[in-house]
Design a protein around this motif. Structure first.
Motif, PDB file in Angstrom:
ATOM      1  N   ASN A 126      21.210 -39.888 -44.443  1.00 36.97           N
ATOM      2  CA  ASN A 126      22.559 -39.813 -45.007  1.00 36.97           C
ATOM      3  C   ASN A 126      22.758 -38.611 -45.916  1.00 36.97           C
ATOM      4  N   ASP A 127      21.769 -37.727 -45.977  1.00 35.38           N
ATOM      5  CA  ASP A 127      21.844 -36.486 -46.747  1.00 35.38           C
ATOM      6  C   ASP A 127      22.310 -36.728 -48.173  1.00 35.38           C
ATOM      7  N   THR A 128      21.641 -37.663 -48.842  1.00 30.73           N
ATOM      8  CA  THR A 128      21.989 -37.996 -50.224  1.00 30.73           C
ATOM      9  C   THR A 128      21.495 -36.899 -51.176  1.00 30.73           C
ATOM     10  N   GLU A 129      21.889 -37.018 -52.425  1.00 33.84           N
ATOM     11  CA  GLU A 129      21.471 -36.033 -53.434  1.00 33.84           C
ATOM     12  C   GLU A 129      19.953 -35.985 -53.579  1.00 33.84           C
ATOM     13  N   SER A 130      19.303 -37.106 -53.456  1.00 29.23           N
ATOM     14  CA  SER A 130      17.853 -37.161 -53.661  1.00 29.23           C
ATOM     15  C   SER A 130      17.050 -36.744 -52.425  1.00 29.23           C
ATOM     16  N   SER A 131      17.705 -36.538 -51.289  1.00 23.94           N
ATOM     17  CA  SER A 131      16.966 -36.246 -50.053  1.00 23.94           C
ATOM     18  C   SER A 131      16.154 -34.957 -50.145  1.00 23.94           C
ATOM     19  N   ARG A 132      16.669 -33.931 -50.799  1.00 25.37           N
ATOM     20  CA  ARG A 132      15.915 -32.670 -50.925  1.00 25.37           C
ATOM     21  C   ARG A 132      14.654 -32.874 -51.761  1.00 25.37           C
ATOM     22  N   SER A 133      14.801 -33.605 -52.831  1.00 25.14           N
ATOM     23  CA  SER A 133      13.650 -33.884 -53.687  1.00 25.14           C
ATOM     24  C   SER A 133      12.610 -34.713 -52.940  1.00 25.14           C
ATOM     25  N   ILE A 134      13.059 -35.679 -52.189  1.00 22.32           N
ATOM     26  CA  ILE A 134      12.153 -36.518 -51.403  1.00 22.32           C
ATOM     27  C   ILE A 134      11.392 -35.664 -50.395  1.00 22.32           C
ATOM     28  N   LEU A 135      12.115 -34.824 -49.667  1.00 19.64           N
ATOM     29  CA  LEU A 135      11.472 -33.968 -48.661  1.00 19.64           C
ATOM     30  C   LEU A 135      10.470 -33.016 -49.303  1.00 19.64           C
ATOM     31  N   ALA A 136      10.840 -32.418 -50.416  1.00 15.95           N
ATOM     32  CA  ALA A 136       9.946 -31.478 -51.101  1.00 15.95           C
ATOM     33  C   ALA A 136       8.670 -32.185 -51.558  1.00 15.95           C
ATOM     34  N   ASN A 137       8.822 -33.379 -52.114  1.00 21.60           N
ATOM     35  CA  ASN A 137       7.658 -34.135 -52.579  1.00 21.60           C
ATOM     36  C   ASN A 137       6.768 -34.572 -51.421  1.00 21.60           C
ATOM     37  N   LEU A 138       7.363 -35.011 -50.329  1.00 25.78           N
ATOM     38  CA  LEU A 138       6.573 -35.425 -49.168  1.00 25.78           C
ATOM     39  C   LEU A 138       5.807 -34.245 -48.587  1.00 25.78           C
ATOM     40  N   LYS A 139       6.434 -33.083 -48.580  1.00 29.42           N
ATOM     41  CA  LYS A 139       5.762 -31.871 -48.103  1.00 29.42           C
ATOM     42  C   LYS A 139       4.595 -31.518 -49.018  1.00 29.42           C
ATOM     43  N   GLU A 140       4.826 -31.595 -50.325  1.00 35.13           N
ATOM     44  CA  GLU A 140       3.792 -31.289 -51.312  1.00 35.13           C
ATOM     45  C   GLU A 140       2.595 -32.241 -51.170  1.00 35.13           C
ATOM     46  N   LEU A 141       2.857 -33.491 -50.827  1.00 30.97           N
ATOM     47  CA  LEU A 141       1.809 -34.492 -50.642  1.00 30.97           C
ATOM     48  C   LEU A 141       1.174 -34.439 -49.253  1.00 30.97           C
ATOM     49  N   ASN A 142       1.635 -33.495 -48.423  1.00 27.18           N
ATOM     50  CA  ASN A 142       1.167 -33.347 -47.042  1.00 27.18           C
ATOM     51  C   ASN A 142       1.387 -34.588 -46.188  1.00 27.18           C
ATOM     52  N   LEU A 143       2.481 -35.309 -46.482  1.00 24.25           N
ATOM     53  CA  LEU A 143       2.830 -36.477 -45.668  1.00 24.25           C
ATOM     54  C   LEU A 143       3.732 -36.089 -44.511  1.00 24.25           C
ATOM     55  N   ILE A 144       4.335 -34.921 -44.614  1.00 22.45           N
ATOM     56  CA  ILE A 144       5.135 -34.385 -43.503  1.00 22.45           C
ATOM     57  C   ILE A 144       4.746 -32.935 -43.280  1.00 22.45           C
TER      58      ILE A 144
END
Length: 62
Positions: A44-62
């Protein structure tokens, strides 16, 4: 950012259904995020989606 979304959706589709409610990260504002919450936010492209994606990338989950 689109590339991260695609990576997330590919990874999400491979997560077993019974694990999708598990918390995978906690945002700086204190909110716990599960795979299902992340999926909803990113889809749904919410405000928190960018932060979520960045954190998941940093954690190597995506």
């Amino acid at each position: 950012m689109e590339h991260l979304k695609e990576d997330f959706f590919k990874t999400y589709s491979n997560v077993p259904i019974n694990l999708r409610n598990n918390i995978i990260l906690v945002l700086d504002d204190g909110g716990p995020i599960s795979w299902d919450v992340a999926y909803f936010a990113i889809k749904n492209d919410t405000e928190s989606s960018r932060s979520i994606l960045a954190n998941l990338k940093e954690l190597n989950l995506i």
